[in-house]
Design a protein around this motif. Sequence first.
Motif, PDB file in Angstrom:
ATOM      1  N   ALA A 228       0.824  -1.206   0.000  1.00  0.00           N
ATOM      2  CA  ALA A 228       0.000   0.000   0.000  1.00  0.00           C
ATOM      3  C   ALA A 228       0.861   1.261   0.000  1.00  0.00           C
ATOM      4  CB  ALA A 228      -0.953  -0.022   1.190  1.00  0.00           C
TER       5      ALA A 228
ATOM      6  N   ALA B 231       1.300   3.979  -3.601  1.00  0.00           N
ATOM      7  CA  ALA B 231       0.868   5.375  -3.527  1.00  0.00           C
ATOM      8  C   ALA B 231       1.789   6.266  -4.362  1.00  0.00           C
ATOM      9  CB  ALA B 231       0.842   5.846  -2.071  1.00  0.00           C
TER      10      ALA B 231
ATOM     11  N   LEU C 104     -11.057   3.299 -14.327  1.00  0.00           N
ATOM     12  CA  LEU C 104     -12.069   4.181 -13.744  1.00  0.00           C
ATOM     13  C   LEU C 104     -13.377   3.399 -13.569  1.00  0.00           C
ATOM     14  CD1 LEU C 104     -11.317   7.339 -15.908  1.00  0.00           C
ATOM     15  CD2 LEU C 104     -10.510   6.830 -13.605  1.00  0.00           C
ATOM     16  N   TRP C 105     -14.298   3.987 -12.796  1.00  0.00           N
ATOM     17  CA  TRP C 105     -15.549   3.287 -12.505  1.00  0.00           C
ATOM     18  C   TRP C 105     -16.490   3.401 -13.703  1.00  0.00           C
ATOM     19  CZ3 TRP C 105     -12.045   4.565  -9.086  1.00  0.00           C
ATOM     20  CH2 TRP C 105     -11.888   3.770  -7.948  1.00  0.00           C
TER      21      TRP C 105
ATOM     22  N   ASP D 299     -16.681  11.699 -10.785  1.00  0.00           N
ATOM     23  CA  ASP D 299     -16.908  10.902  -9.564  1.00  0.00           C
ATOM     24  C   ASP D 299     -15.763   9.917  -9.333  1.00  0.00           C
ATOM     25  OD1 ASP D 299     -19.255  12.244  -9.861  1.00  0.00           O
ATOM     26  OD2 ASP D 299     -20.518  10.561  -9.246  1.00  0.00           O
TER      27      ASP D 299
ATOM     28  N   LEU E  24     -13.222   9.550  -6.064  1.00  0.00           N
ATOM     29  CA  LEU E  24     -12.845   8.318  -5.361  1.00  0.00           C
ATOM     30  C   LEU E  24     -11.325   8.185  -5.283  1.00  0.00           C
ATOM     31  CD1 LEU E  24     -15.446   5.846  -6.847  1.00  0.00           C
ATOM     32  CD2 LEU E  24     -15.120   6.307  -4.430  1.00  0.00           C
ATOM     33  N   ILE E  25     -10.658   8.509  -6.376  1.00  0.00           N
ATOM     34  CA  ILE E  25      -9.195   8.445  -6.396  1.00  0.00           C
ATOM     35  C   ILE E  25      -8.618   9.411  -5.366  1.00  0.00           C
ATOM     36  CG2 ILE E  25      -7.188   9.067  -7.807  1.00  0.00           C
ATOM     37  CD1 ILE E  25      -8.753   7.821 -10.184  1.00  0.00           C
ATOM     38  N   ARG E  26      -9.219  10.597  -5.283  1.00  0.00           N
ATOM     39  CA  ARG E  26      -8.763  11.579  -4.299  1.00  0.00           C
ATOM     40  C   ARG E  26      -8.813  10.993  -2.883  1.00  0.00           C
ATOM     41  NH1 ARG E  26     -10.930  14.550  -0.804  1.00  0.00           N
ATOM     42  NH2 ARG E  26     -13.048  14.026  -1.412  1.00  0.00           N
ATOM     43  N   ALA E  27      -9.923  10.306  -2.588  1.00  0.00           N
ATOM     44  CA  ALA E  27     -10.059   9.720  -1.254  1.00  0.00           C
ATOM     45  C   ALA E  27      -9.084   8.564  -1.050  1.00  0.00           C
ATOM     46  CB  ALA E  27     -11.495   9.236  -1.055  1.00  0.00           C
ATOM     47  N   MET E  28      -8.925   7.728  -2.067  1.00  0.00           N
ATOM     48  CA  MET E  28      -8.065   6.553  -1.915  1.00  0.00           C
ATOM     49  C   MET E  28      -6.601   6.947  -1.731  1.00  0.00           C
ATOM     50  SD  MET E  28      -9.579   3.956  -4.770  1.00  0.00           S
ATOM     51  CE  MET E  28      -9.686   2.315  -4.124  1.00  0.00           C
ATOM     52  N   TYR E  29      -6.173   7.970  -2.437  1.00  0.00           N
ATOM     53  CA  TYR E  29      -4.768   8.380  -2.350  1.00  0.00           C
ATOM     54  C   TYR E  29      -4.560   9.491  -1.329  1.00  0.00           C
ATOM     55  CZ  TYR E  29      -3.640   5.628  -6.497  1.00  0.00           C
ATOM     56  OH  TYR E  29      -3.451   4.602  -7.385  1.00  0.00           O
ATOM     57  N   ARG E  30      -5.641   9.881  -0.653  1.00  0.00           N
ATOM     58  CA  ARG E  30      -5.559  10.963   0.333  1.00  0.00           C
ATOM     59  C   ARG E  30      -4.856  12.191  -0.241  1.00  0.00           C
ATOM     60  NH1 ARG E  30      -4.206   7.445   5.759  1.00  0.00           N
ATOM     61  NH2 ARG E  30      -3.426   5.924   4.309  1.00  0.00           N
TER      62      ARG E  30
END
Lengths: 268, 336
Positions: free
Chosen positions: B95, B99, B111-112, B119, B123-129
Amino acid sequence: MYTLSVYLRLLRAQLRSQFQYRASFWLDVFTTAVFSGVYFLSFVLLLERFGQIAGWRLGEVAFLAGMTELTFALMDLIFSGFDPDFFAPNVQMGRLDQIFLRPVNITVQLLGSRLVLRRLGRALEGLVILLFGIFASGMHWTLAKVLYLPILMISQIFCMGALFMAGSTITFWTIQRVEAVNIVTYGGVEMMSYPMSIYPGWIRRFFTYVLPFIFMNYYPALFFLDKPDPLNMPAFAPFLAPFVAALLFWLALRFWRFGLNHYQSTGS
Amino acid sequence: MSTPIIRVTNLVKLFKVPIREKRGLAAIRSFFYRRFRTVRAVDEVSFSLEPGELVGYLGPNGAGKSTTIKMLTGLLVPTSGELSVAGFTPWKQRAAYVANLGAVFGQRVTLWWDLPVLDSYDLIRAMYRIPADRYQQNLKAFRELLELDEFIQSPVRALSLGQRMRAELCGALLHDPRLVFLDEPTIGLDVVAKERIRQFIQHIHRERGTTIILTTHDLADVERLCHRVIILDVGRILYDGDLGRLAQRFEGPHELRIAIAEDGPAVLLPGLPPPRRDGRFLVYAFDPRQTPVAGLLQQLNGQAAFTDLEVHRPPLEDTIRRIYEQRLLLPDGPAD
């Protein structure tokens, strides 16, 4: 916290994705409910004809069956990403590689990679059967039962989820999905839906000592329905469900991790 | 020199492949007891990359390109050898390591599928902080460079292939990865779309100093973007070095084409084989290492009245094909 929030976001993304197909969603829920309803109706008719199965009346069997039906549907919803029928082709298409490349726990990403909402149709049907069972059997509520019911349901969900995870992990070696896995998963759940006392001894022993499903539904039902135990197990047997579920889930997780390591060394 | 971002030493990956038995009894026996043979997918590969390099990683199918990439990204554990990327051992601390990576696979959708592009980015923003200000800056920059606005609210499944590649590139770069893997990023695209993608890759490389490894079958991508190439064949490195010098050393004959008056006599040039006729053109094959163009032109000026003149270099594709087919390079032979 971070992992949980990512999980919830992934689930929300799945929800939004599915609502793109609203009409087909409701159609799915409707057909599932109708199919399940017909199935249950034939079951009721059969049971009415014979009156009872091994001392279990209709309402009591409905309690057993409704319980597994409900928890299996919920498990199928939550563990959609680990459904072996979905997982094997997913790995073949390289989707697992993409999951490896995101900096989030792999298991959590898989749980968030699919949410088959139409399983709600089956969950609804299970709930109806369970409620019918509770009323028709004239179950007496006590505080212990009120407290234990949700614990039992969560335990069943994790127990069946463990089967899904193990079944998916096997496909790392077999590449194709394995029919035998489905026999254990769906067959085991089907077994749980009936009073275990009706099965021949060797089957019962298998589900007691090898795959201890007897503690997941049959014994808890004895407790909820205040029925005597014909098999003379210790008095705590109805309360083993959370421990059995925790053990099976822990084993499944270990096996899953082992499978992931294998995947990394062979690339299948 | 700074420390390399990638250091690969004697990397080896062996695969056990079941032997398929074709005939009756053996086929049945293999169902119960399978025999295996060992394939050396990657065989003693060593190279290193400085931060900010853009390298073309080339080779025919089965050369070991994707196996190397899989080891570099931590998807595969090597059989032996050492591998250090951005200070990590890729398959450990997965993990934390990934990153730092960005990856685009031309043949895959990351992508979704059913969500609007924007959107997916969220999600990518949240996953990679990704910090909010950094995310906004990057998104704004990439929206402009890749012209995402026309489809950023559309679900990914509704995008054309070219649009999807642009969307994927943005998604792979939002978290400012130090190292980016691009696998066939222009596959199946038309000329305009290809050019747009190439420009973007070049921009990222130049402006952000991102280290990029490009694997592609489209050598136009390589000619346009890479100075350095690593060429692989059957698991071993054939060449690691400057692309220009590779071409100089190994390219086949160049062509000199002159247009002369119809039915004019063929002009012979000393030291060259007689020309081939192609319409009103006379086509001479020559090796620039032995016969410089300047000398040829002087000779021509004295001998022929030509109305047009072209000099063609063989395309890189032909050069690389020559290297493979004529075995011009041997594994770990003199590279540069």
